[in-house]
Design a protein around this motif. Structure first.
Motif, PDB file in Angstrom:
ATOM      1  N   LYS A 427     -49.101 -11.965  -8.940  1.00  0.00           N
ATOM      2  CA  LYS A 427     -50.145 -13.032  -8.303  1.00  0.00           C
ATOM      3  C   LYS A 427     -49.468 -14.332  -7.635  1.00  0.00           C
ATOM      4  CE  LYS A 427     -54.219 -12.305 -11.090  1.00  0.00           C
ATOM      5  NZ  LYS A 427     -55.333 -13.082 -12.070  1.00  0.00           N
ATOM      6  N   ASN A 428     -48.202 -14.666  -7.884  1.00  0.00           N
ATOM      7  CA  ASN A 428     -47.493 -15.679  -7.429  1.00  0.00           C
ATOM      8  C   ASN A 428     -46.733 -15.036  -6.028  1.00  0.00           C
ATOM      9  OD1 ASN A 428     -48.433 -17.836  -8.941  1.00  0.00           O
ATOM     10  ND2 ASN A 428     -47.041 -16.751 -10.368  1.00  0.00           N
ATOM     11  N   GLU A 429     -46.979 -13.893  -5.590  1.00  0.00           N
ATOM     12  CA  GLU A 429     -46.208 -13.431  -4.582  1.00  0.00           C
ATOM     13  C   GLU A 429     -47.316 -13.135  -3.288  1.00  0.00           C
ATOM     14  OE1 GLU A 429     -43.310  -9.777  -2.781  1.00  0.00           O
ATOM     15  OE2 GLU A 429     -44.284  -9.670  -4.849  1.00  0.00           O
ATOM     16  N   TYR A 430     -47.183 -13.752  -2.180  1.00  0.00           N
ATOM     17  CA  TYR A 430     -48.011 -13.558  -1.073  1.00  0.00           C
ATOM     18  C   TYR A 430     -47.648 -12.971   0.060  1.00  0.00           C
ATOM     19  CZ  TYR A 430     -50.208 -17.272  -4.061  1.00  0.00           C
ATOM     20  OH  TYR A 430     -50.697 -17.899  -5.043  1.00  0.00           O
ATOM     21  N   LYS A 431     -48.038 -11.525   0.225  1.00  0.00           N
ATOM     22  CA  LYS A 431     -47.725 -10.914   1.589  1.00  0.00           C
ATOM     23  C   LYS A 431     -48.960 -10.843   2.342  1.00  0.00           C
ATOM     24  CE  LYS A 431     -43.327  -9.775   0.668  1.00  0.00           C
ATOM     25  NZ  LYS A 431     -42.839  -8.450   0.495  1.00  0.00           N
ATOM     26  N   LEU A 432     -48.745 -11.519   3.640  1.00  0.00           N
ATOM     27  CA  LEU A 432     -49.769 -11.530   4.717  1.00  0.00           C
ATOM     28  C   LEU A 432     -49.220 -10.628   5.633  1.00  0.00           C
ATOM     29  CD1 LEU A 432     -50.171 -15.303   4.652  1.00  0.00           C
ATOM     30  CD2 LEU A 432     -52.118 -13.862   4.602  1.00  0.00           C
ATOM     31  N   LEU A 433     -50.319  -9.835   6.120  1.00  0.00           N
ATOM     32  CA  LEU A 433     -49.946  -9.001   7.547  1.00  0.00           C
ATOM     33  C   LEU A 433     -51.290  -8.815   8.253  1.00  0.00           C
ATOM     34  CD1 LEU A 433     -49.678  -5.022   6.950  1.00  0.00           C
ATOM     35  CD2 LEU A 433     -50.711  -6.583   5.315  1.00  0.00           C
ATOM     36  N   TRP A 434     -51.419  -8.563   9.504  1.00  0.00           N
ATOM     37  CA  TRP A 434     -52.256  -8.264  10.388  1.00  0.00           C
ATOM     38  C   TRP A 434     -52.377  -6.699  10.602  1.00  0.00           C
ATOM     39  CZ3 TRP A 434     -55.543 -11.767  12.038  1.00  0.00           C
ATOM     40  CH2 TRP A 434     -54.935 -13.055  12.098  1.00  0.00           C
TER      41      TRP A 434
END
Length: 593
Positions: A427-434
Motif C-alpha cells: 500500500k505504500n508503493e504508488y504506481k501511476l499511469l495513463w
C-alpha cells in the motif's frame, strides 16, 4: 448539570502542547478519553481532533476542580485551565508525552452516557453499528485524520488549479435527465406537474457550456449522483475534482494534470512522483494486463499461446481457437511451490466468478513438469509454451481459454488475486499511469447497439473519423484514464466541439436527429455560436483519498456515507414520505414489480 463556557476561551488544542509550553497557563477543551482515580490525584486523558494530553487534578491545587473531576467519565465534554509541567514518566508513544497539565479550574460542559461503541481506532465493531453511530465513530483519531487528510488533498488541488488560472464555477444540482450513463436520481417538480429534474451524474454538459462561454479554464470540487449498485469504491453520492480547459490537445491536459498530481503527492505525502507518467494505450493494457486499469506494481503479465495450441491435442484449447476464442496465460514467477493442488482449485473457482469455465495449469519443479494437460500436448508444444512464458524451475503457469472478454477479465483479476495472496501488494508503493486511446464505442448486447465507452461527447481520434459509419468497433477515442495501483482515479477526454461531428456521433449511437435534439438540443444549439476545442478530466476525490490513506473503502474517508444498499442506519434514510407531500408533487407510489 451542564455548565456554560462563560468567559473561558480556549488557548491551545490538546495535541499542540509540548515542552515549549512548560510553566504556561493554558485553557483546554475536549472529550474525556479515560479517567484514573488514584485517591489524592485524578488522571484524565483529554482528547480533541489534534490529539491527547494528560491532565492531573490535584486536591491540593484546587479542591473545587478535584471534586468536579470525581464526577467525570469517558466522553464527558469539559473545559479546564491549568499549568503545563514537565512529565516525570515520559510516554514516548504520545506526541504530548513529555508534558502534563495540572488543572486549577474545571467546567463540565456536557455529560455522556456510556457510548455503544468504543472511541478507539481498533474497536472491533460491525460497520453497520459504526454507521448508525457515525458521529461517535468520527471521534476516533483515525477517522478524524482521514477527514483532515481529505481536506488537505482538496485544498492542495484547489490551490494548484487557482495558481494555474483555473476558475472555480458552481454548476446546477437540478438538471435535465439524459439517457446516457448510469441511472439518474430523479426529483419531481411541484410547479411543473409530471416533470422531473435529475441530480447530476457529473457536470459534463455544463462544463462544456462554460468552455463555449469563454471561461477557458474551469474547475469544481463537486457532488455527483448515480443510482447504481454499490461496492467498496462506490457511493450513490460522491465527490469529483472536475476540470475543463479550452484550446488544448491530449498532451496539454495530461501535462497539467501530472503537475497537479505531483503537487498533491508532495504536499500531502511528501512523495515525489516521477514525471512524465507512463502512458499505455488501451489495447496494450488489455493485452498485457487484462484490464484497462492495470496494477503495474508487479508482473504476471498475460501472454497468448494461440499460435502454439491452435492444432494441439487438448480440445479445450484447440476448439476455443477454432470458434474464434482466445487462449492466454500468466506466469506466477518463482512462486509455484506456494500453491498446492488445493490452492490451484481455489484459483479456478475464483476465475469462474468472472465467466471462465476452468483453469489449466503447468507447474515447473526440480522433478520436471507437472500438469493435468501435459498428456494432451506434444513435447514441442509444451516446450514452446514454457519458452513463451520464460518458464523456469519454481514457476506456475495458469491458463484460461474462452472468448476474449472472459479471458481478459478472468486473468486480469487472477493476476491481482495471486499477487494479493503472495503479499506483493504494498500500500505504500504508488504506481501511476495513463491509459490512453480507449475504444470510442462498446457493444451493448442487451440493447443490441453500440454505446459510448465513456460518454457521447468524446472526440474520436482524427485518423479514425471515417470509421464512425463503417467500423465503429475499431474507432478510438481521444480519451484517457489516470490509474493508481489498479484503481481508476479519474478519466477524461478531448470533447467534440463540432455540431456536425456531434450529430454523427449521436447517429452512430442509434439516435435520430430528433432524439438528439430532444435530449441534447441546448448543447447542439450552443455549438452553433463558436465553440473552442476543449477537454478535461474528473477525479474521484473519495477514491484518491482512500488510496493515499491506505483505507479499504471510500466509506472510511467520507463523513456520512451510505451502506451497500444505499441507506443510512443513522438517519434511517431513505424513508417513507407523507402522502400529502406526494400529492403536492403529483407523485403516486406503486410497489408492484
Amino acid at each position: 448539570m451542564a455548565e456554560t463556557l462563560g468567559n473561558m476561551k480556549r488557548s491551545h488544542m490538546c495535541g499542540t502542547l509540548g515542552t515549549s509550553n512548560i510553566d504556561q497557563e493554558v485553557t483546554l477543551m475536549g472529550w474525556v478519553q479515560k479517567r484514573r482515580d488514584l485517591g489524592a490525584l485524578i488522571f484524565t486523558d483529554l482528547r480533541d481532533r489534534t490529539g491527547i494530553v494528560q491532565i492531573i487534578f490535584d486536591k491540593d491545587i484546587s479542591a473545587e476542580a478535584f471534586a468536579k473531576a470525581e464526577k467525570i467519565r469517558s466522553e464527558y465534554v469539559i473545559a479546564l485551565k491549568g499549568i503545563v509541567k514537565k512529565r516525570h514518566a515520559v510516554n514516548p508513544n504520545l506526541p504530548t508525552g513529555e508534558i502534563e497539565v495540572f488543572a486549577n479550574e474545571l467546567k463540565i460542559l456536557s455529560e455522556a452516557q456510556t457510548p455503544p461503541i468504543y472511541i478507539e481506532d481498533e474497536d472491533d465493531v460491525s460497520e453497520n453499528l459504526r454507521l448508525k453511530y457515525r458521529y461517535l465513530d468520527l471521534r476516533k483519531p483515525k477517522m478524524q485524520k482521514n477527514l483532515m487528510f481529505r481536506h488537505k488533498v482538496a485544498k492542495v488541488a484547489r490551490n494548484f488549479l487557482s495558481d494555474n488560472s483555473f476558475i472555480e464555477v458552481e454548476t446546477p444540482m437540478l438538471t435535465k435527465q439524459t439517457p446516457e450513463g448510469a441511472r439518474d436520481y430523479l426529483v419531481p417538480s411541484r410547479v411543473n406537474p409530471g416533470k422531473f429534474y435529475a441530480l447530476p451524474q457529473s457536470p459534463q454538459l455544463f462544463k462544456q457550456l462554460l468552455m463555449v462561454s469563454g471561461m477557458d479554464k474551469y474547475f469544481q470540487i463537486v457532488k455527483c449522483f448515480r443510482d447504481e449498485d454499490l461496492r467498496a469504491d462506490r457511493q450513490p453520492e460522491f465527490t469529483q475534482i472536475d476540470i475543463e480547459m479550452s484550446f488544448v490537445n491530449v498532451d496539454d491536459v495530461l501535462s497539467v494534470n501530472e503537475r497537479l498530481l505531483h503537487r498533491v503527492f508532495k504536499e500531502t505525502m511528501n512523495i515525489d512522483i516521477e514525471l512524465p507518467l507512463q502512458r499505455m494505450p488501451y489495447k496494450e493494457a488489455m493485452e498485457r494486463y487484462g484490464s484497462d486499469k492495470p496494477d503495474v506494481r508487479f508482473g504476471f503479465e498475460l501472454r497468448s499461446i494461440n499460435d502454439i495450441v491452435k492444432n494441439c491435442g487438448f480440445k479445450v484449447f484447440a476448439d476455443t481457437i477454432k470458434n474464434g476464442g482466445d487462449v492466454r496465460g500468466i506466469n506466477i514467477n518463482g512462486n509455484g511451490d506456494k500453491f498446492s493442488r488445493k490452492d490451484i482449485t481455489k484459483l479456478e473457482d475464483y476465475v469462474k466468478t468472472y465467466g471462465a469455465k476452468g483453469l489449466a495449469w503447468i507447474k515447473i519443479s526440480d522433478e520436471g513438469i507437472n500438469s493435468p494437460i501435459s498428456k494432451f500436448l506434444s513435447e514441442d508444444e509444451m516446450n514452446s509454451i514454457i519458452e513463451r512464458f520464460d518458464g523456469k524451475t519454481g514457476d506456475l503457469l495458469l491458463f484460461v481459454a474462452d472468448k476474449p472478454s472472459v479471458v481478459f477479465d478472468s486473468l486480469g483479476h487472477l493476476r491481482v488475486e495471486a499477487a494479493k495472496q503472495l503479499g506483493m501488494l504494498d500500500k505504500n508503493e504508488y504506481k501511476l499511469l495513463w491509459v490512453t486511446e480507449f475504444p470510442l464505442f462498446e457493444y451493448d448486447e442487451e440493447e443490441n447497439r453500440y454505446v459510448a465507452k465513456h460518454h457521447p461527447f468524446t472526440s474520436p481520434m482524427d485518423e479514425d473519423l471515417d470509421l464512425l459509419e463503417t467500423a465503429p468497433d475499431q474507432a478510438r477515442a481521444k480519451a484517457y484514464d489516470i490509474v493508481l495501483n489498479g484503481i481508476e482515479l479519474g478519466g477524461g477526454s478531448i470533447r467534440i466541439h463540432s455540431s456536425e461531428l456531434q450529430q454523427r456521433m449521436f447517429k452512430a449511437l442509434g439516435m435520430t436527429t430528433e432524439q438528439a435534439w430532444d435530449r441534447f438540443g441546448f448543447l447542439l444549439e450552443a455549438f452553433k455560436y463558436g465553440t473552442p476545442p476543449h477537454g478535461g478530466i474528473a477525479y474521484g476525490l473519495d477514491r484518491l483519498v482512500m488510496l493515499l490513506t491506505g483505507s479499504d473503502s471510500i466509506r472510511e474517508v467520507i463523513a456520512f456515507p451510505k451502506t451497500q444498499n444505499a441507506s443510512s442506519p443513522m438517519t434511517e434514510e431513505p424513508s417513507v414520505v407523507d402522502e400529502k407531500l406526494l400529492n403536492e408533487l403529483h407523485v403516486k407510489v406503486s410497489l408492484d414489480n
